[in-house]
Write an enzyme that holds these catalytic residues in place. Structure first.
Site: not given
Ligand code: XLS
Ligand code: NI
Ligand code: NI
Length: 435
Positions: A99, A102
């Site tokens: 993301h 991140d």
């Molecule tokens: C959250 C999601 C997230 C997505 C990406 O539960 O799994 O990590 O994969 O935003």
């Protein structure tokens, strides 16, 4: 400077090895159904869990020991890129996912935030080129910052929608710069807590507008990656609009997005929705919408998205039956959207977790390939539906039958064909024969 000095490049040593820092089954160059394991799985490391996870849970703060995390947070964002690429390179993961938030933090306003993102992206690009590790997908975090408390594309506040759009625009552009092969939409807080204050129709319309804008922007900038929509039924909101694969398919069809978006299916989300991963994969694949997977697993006794690393060979066998059934998953991959548990707080646990999960997938794939090679499961299913291959069944499938002709058929025939056993126990035993 090495951040994991005690860890060598993880070798493949085969099933007899007792070395915890070696692969027993994942052998990148080994061929399975005509593809190397490396290109079949396209394993990816999730930046958020592996490099940003703190181990906090609703009852307490983080526990992770990450000796490199110290000092100025923007400088740390740059240093962490070195940590991440050393880890992924030693592990032998060909891909990673992130993301926007991140990899780089928020500035005082979007302009500054974007500038910080650019700086880290330049370093990510350098490290990608140096190591050959590629970006499987990028995405935007539209759920952590308090501005998104009512959602992003489904927020009741149009300025928040605009902010989210600006953020996704930038995240798509960086994903493109880094050669990202996909772009993911997981609807963070796109859902509701209470229908008393919610105009569900307007919120869904807005979400569709948002995704259309992303599709248009991709055209404009020449981004060729696949868009992936990630179903999740609840958490953080009590109802998420991207509830499950079927709800996502309906949304994409209803709003004219069908040709532009595939699905990214996550194990723990499937089980939160009351489905198995096998169900969600089979459903997406039959719709030609299975684009990628977030490989993790929940805990049967805990009701939330615990995102544990997959270690269950039945689970990965089922995943690989579907994935091999559609001849692979590229340009998507198998992304470990998974975190080490709070009690596994040492850096080395990150290696154990990923090695185990990659081996579990490799083993599942070998088992699935063996099942497919002998073809007994497929043959059983084929036989089970064979009454539709000719006669009245074929008429039903062709669309030449009607209530009128079927009624006449049954009346003329008198006695209909008897049912046959579904043989579930035998089929479960059959799968066990390959384990
Ligand atoms: C959250 C999601 C997230 C997505 C990406 O539960 O799994 O990590 O994969 O935003
Ligand atoms: Ni996910
Ligand atoms: Ni998740």
């Amino acid at each position: 400077m090495a951040y994991f000095p005690e860890v060598p490049k993880i070798p493949f040593e085969g099933p007899k090895s007792r070395n915890p820092l070696a692969f027993k089954h994942y052998n990148p160059d080994e061929q399975l159904e005509g593809q190397s394991m490396k290109s079949l799985f396209r394993f990816a490391v999730a930046y958020w869990h592996t490099f940003r996870g703190t181990g906090s849970d609703p009852f307490g703060p983080g526990t992770m020991s990450r000796p490199w995390e110290e000092g100025d947070r923007h400088a740390m964002d740059l240093k962490r890129v070195d940590v991440a690429f050393e880890f992924m390179d030693k592990l032998g993961a060909p891909f990673y996912c992130f993301h926007d938030r991140d990899v780089s933090g928020e500035g005082d306003d979007l302009k500054e935030t974007n500038a910080l993102f650019d700086k880290v992206a330049a370093k990510l690009k350098e490290k990608q080129e140096e190591t050959g590790i590629k970006l499987l997908w990028g995405t935007a975090n539209l759920f952590s910052h308090p501005r998104f408390l009512h959602g992003a594309a489904t927020s009741c506040n149009a300025d928040v929608f605009a902010y989210a759009a600006a953020q996704v625009k930038k995240a798509m552009e960086i994903t493109q710069q880094l050669g990202g092969e996909n772009y993911v939409f997981w609807g963070g807080r796109e859902g509701y807590q209470n229908l008393y204050n919610t105009d569900m129709k307007r919120e869904l319309d807005h979400l569709a507008k948002f995704m259309h804008m992303a599709v248009d922007h991709a055209k404009q900038i020449g981004f060729k990656g696949t868009f992936l929509f990630e179903p999740k039924p609840k958490e953080p909101t009590k109802h998420q609009y991207d509830f499950d694969a079927a709800a996502c398919c309906n949304f994409l069809r209803a709003y004219g997005l069908w040709d532009h978006v595939k699905l990214n299916i996550e194990t723990n989300h499937a089980t939160l929705a009351g489905h198995t991963m096998h169900h969600e994969l089979a459903y997406s694949s039959m719709q030609d919408k299975l684009g990628s997977i977030d490989a993790n697993t929940g805990d049967l006794l805990l009701g939330w998205d615990t995102d544990q690393f997959p270690t269950d060979i039945y689970l990965t066998t089922q995943c690989m039956l579907v994935i091999l059934g559609q001849k692979g998953i590229g340009p998507g991959g198998v992304n470990f959207d998974a975190k080490v548990r709070r009690e596994s707080f040492e850096p080395i646990d990150l290696f154990y977790a990923h090695i185990g999960a990659m081996d579990t997938f490799a083993r599942g794939a070998k088992i699935a390939a063996a099942i497919r090679k002998e073809g007994r499961l497929a043959e059983f299913v084929k036989q089970r539906y064979s009454s539709y291959d000719s006669g009245i069944g074929a008429d039903i499938e062709k669309g030449t039958a009607s209530f009128e002709t079927l009624s006449k058929y049954v009346l003329d025939k008198g006695q209909i064909a008897p049912n046959q056993s579904g043989r579930q126990e035998w089929l479960e035993n059959l799968v066990n024969e390959y384990l």
